[in-house]
Design an enzyme around this catalytic site. Sequence first.
Site, PDB file in Angstrom:
ATOM      1  N   THR A 164       0.815  -1.233   0.000  1.00 15.68           N
ATOM      2  CA  THR A 164       0.000   0.000   0.000  1.00 15.68           C
ATOM      3  C   THR A 164       0.841   1.274   0.000  1.00 15.68           C
ATOM      4  O   THR A 164       0.315   2.350   0.297  1.00 15.68           O
ATOM      5  CB  THR A 164      -0.927   0.047   1.239  1.00 15.68           C
ATOM      6  OG1 THR A 164      -0.103   0.088   2.416  1.00 15.68           O
ATOM      7  CG2 THR A 164      -1.858  -1.152   1.313  1.00 15.68           C
ATOM      8  N   TYR A 187       3.855   5.491   5.543  1.00 17.65           N
ATOM      9  CA  TYR A 187       3.238   5.694   4.232  1.00 17.65           C
ATOM     10  C   TYR A 187       2.184   6.801   4.287  1.00 17.65           C
ATOM     11  O   TYR A 187       1.206   6.715   5.023  1.00 17.65           O
ATOM     12  CB  TYR A 187       2.607   4.399   3.701  1.00 17.65           C
ATOM     13  CG  TYR A 187       3.585   3.242   3.522  1.00 17.65           C
ATOM     14  CD1 TYR A 187       4.968   3.449   3.485  1.00 17.65           C
ATOM     15  CD2 TYR A 187       3.140   1.942   3.385  1.00 17.65           C
ATOM     16  CE1 TYR A 187       5.864   2.394   3.327  1.00 17.65           C
ATOM     17  CE2 TYR A 187       4.032   0.875   3.226  1.00 17.65           C
ATOM     18  CZ  TYR A 187       5.391   1.121   3.204  1.00 17.65           C
ATOM     19  OH  TYR A 187       6.267   0.076   3.053  1.00 17.65           O
TER      20      TYR A 187
HETATM   21  P1  NAP Z   1       5.710  -2.976  -6.574  1.00 13.76           P
HETATM   22  O1  NAP Z   1       4.630  -3.630  -5.861  1.00 13.76           O
HETATM   23  O2  NAP Z   1       6.808  -3.805  -7.147  1.00 13.76           O
HETATM   24  O3  NAP Z   1       5.144  -2.071  -7.756  1.00 13.76           O
HETATM   25  C1  NAP Z   1       4.024  -1.254  -7.633  1.00 13.76           C
HETATM   26  C2  NAP Z   1       3.785  -0.595  -8.999  1.00 13.76           C
HETATM   27  O4  NAP Z   1       3.632  -1.628  -9.986  1.00 13.76           O
HETATM   28  C3  NAP Z   1       2.540   0.257  -9.060  1.00 13.76           C
HETATM   29  O5  NAP Z   1       2.843   1.354  -9.872  1.00 13.76           O
HETATM   30  C4  NAP Z   1       1.504  -0.638  -9.728  1.00 13.76           C
HETATM   31  O6  NAP Z   1       0.602   0.100 -10.538  1.00 13.76           O
HETATM   32  C5  NAP Z   1       2.384  -1.489 -10.629  1.00 13.76           C
HETATM   33  N1  NAP Z   1       1.826  -2.836 -10.794  1.00 13.76           N
HETATM   34  C6  NAP Z   1       1.350  -3.661  -9.834  1.00 13.76           C
HETATM   35  N2  NAP Z   1       0.894  -4.802 -10.366  1.00 13.76           N
HETATM   36  C7  NAP Z   1       1.082  -4.691 -11.696  1.00 13.76           C
HETATM   37  C8  NAP Z   1       0.773  -5.526 -12.793  1.00 13.76           C
HETATM   38  N3  NAP Z   1       0.192  -6.727 -12.619  1.00 13.76           N
HETATM   39  N4  NAP Z   1       1.111  -5.099 -14.044  1.00 13.76           N
HETATM   40  C9  NAP Z   1       1.702  -3.899 -14.229  1.00 13.76           C
HETATM   41  N5  NAP Z   1       2.001  -3.053 -13.240  1.00 13.76           N
HETATM   42  C10 NAP Z   1       1.684  -3.434 -11.978  1.00 13.76           C
HETATM   43  O7  NAP Z   1       6.446  -1.874  -5.681  1.00 13.76           O
HETATM   44  P2  NAP Z   1       6.264  -1.287  -4.214  1.00 13.76           P
HETATM   45  O8  NAP Z   1       4.962  -0.631  -4.046  1.00 13.76           O
HETATM   46  O9  NAP Z   1       7.514  -0.514  -3.950  1.00 13.76           O
HETATM   47  O10 NAP Z   1       6.368  -2.581  -3.272  1.00 13.76           O
HETATM   48  C11 NAP Z   1       5.230  -3.308  -2.854  1.00 13.76           C
HETATM   49  C12 NAP Z   1       4.906  -3.044  -1.399  1.00 13.76           C
HETATM   50  O11 NAP Z   1       5.992  -3.437  -0.559  1.00 13.76           O
HETATM   51  C13 NAP Z   1       4.724  -1.555  -1.050  1.00 13.76           C
HETATM   52  O12 NAP Z   1       3.505  -1.047  -1.545  1.00 13.76           O
HETATM   53  C14 NAP Z   1       4.885  -1.603   0.438  1.00 13.76           C
HETATM   54  O13 NAP Z   1       3.704  -2.085   1.045  1.00 13.76           O
HETATM   55  C15 NAP Z   1       6.039  -2.590   0.580  1.00 13.76           C
HETATM   56  N6  NAP Z   1       7.374  -1.929   0.634  1.00 13.76           N
HETATM   57  C16 NAP Z   1       8.096  -2.053   1.785  1.00 13.76           C
HETATM   58  C17 NAP Z   1       9.344  -1.430   1.889  1.00 13.76           C
HETATM   59  C18 NAP Z   1      10.124  -1.548   3.171  1.00 13.76           C
HETATM   60  O14 NAP Z   1      11.094  -0.811   3.351  1.00 13.76           O
HETATM   61  N7  NAP Z   1       9.755  -2.453   4.050  1.00 13.76           N
HETATM   62  C19 NAP Z   1       9.869  -0.694   0.814  1.00 13.76           C
HETATM   63  C20 NAP Z   1       9.125  -0.638  -0.355  1.00 13.76           C
HETATM   64  C21 NAP Z   1       7.880  -1.265  -0.444  1.00 13.76           C
HETATM   65  P3  NAP Z   1      -0.906   0.472 -10.097  1.00 13.76           P
HETATM   66  O15 NAP Z   1      -0.854   0.953  -8.686  1.00 13.76           O
HETATM   67  O16 NAP Z   1      -1.276   1.497 -11.113  1.00 13.76           O
HETATM   68  O17 NAP Z   1      -1.761  -0.765 -10.234  1.00 13.76           O
END
Ligand code: NAP
Length: 274
Positions: free
Chosen positions: A19, A53
Amino acid sequence: MRSVRLPDGAAVSAIGQGTWHMGEGERPIPQEVRALRQGIDLGMTLIDTAEMYADGASEQVVGEAIEGRRDQVFVVSKVFPHNASRRAMPRACEASLKRLRIDCIDLYLLHWPGSIPLAETIETFERLRDAGKIARWGVSNFDVDDLAELGDSAVATNQILYNASVRGTEFDLIPWCADRHIPVMAYSPVGQGGALLHDAALAQVAARHGATPAQIALAWTIRLPGIISIPKASDPAHVAENAAAAAIDLTPADLAEIDAAFPPPRRRQRLEML
Ligand code: NAP
């Protein structure tokens, strides 16, 4: 939906929902709420958020999305390292609970290693657990040396950056966790929707499975037991694709093609984080 068992036996969905950036105004909040609800309906019942966040607004989006369905979801949130002290963490946890509109966080993580002594953070996590404010605790962005400092304590997961293009942790960190039955939660599993999804090797494997590169990227992260993947998606088509990725079994030929494009690590690499 496949599930992964946490050390205490609780089962969580192998693909959950991230999220980060929700509640920031990138999309209308009702769309983000709908996306999370759609994901829950499709079995992605683990939802990851953090007090960081959108300054708490992501937790509010999650709170709205899970209203009336508390028993179906597994809520993960994270405390800032500067709040991971005896004095500050109980307040931070209460504020997260209020934004999430729940009584207990299923899994509360230290967002990254900080300067508060780890023993104090662990003691405070355990007090919150004894008080019923959290059900279990874990860490995020911990490398092997940081994890070793936890000793025998009951850490439920280590959430780390992991996708086909960032796989240095396969050399030591992931095996270290597997040996100790500590599940790994892969963040940014689709490379934040960037270059990984335009990679020719992923596209070729995807074509064979009638899938998209994003689905192959996700299926790849959960090919090992004990890995939970938490893609963030606000687009309903992305949400549907991500849930369906749990059913894709990559073949040895698929994995070899992905290895050729993104070679596995041959030596130790420092943990990367976003
Ligand atoms: P991610 O999930 O790898 O990528 C999210 C992006 O990819 C969004 O722009 C989304 O677009 C797009 N996307 C998702 N599914 C898709 C699909 N099937 N086809 C094409 N594009 C797609 O990156 P993230 O948000 O950095 O990582 C995921 C989660 O991990 C975060 O949201 C957070 O909860 C957590 N996180 C934790 C840390 C930490 O330090 N612990 C750091 C980073 C992230 P739309 O939104 O337009 O669908």
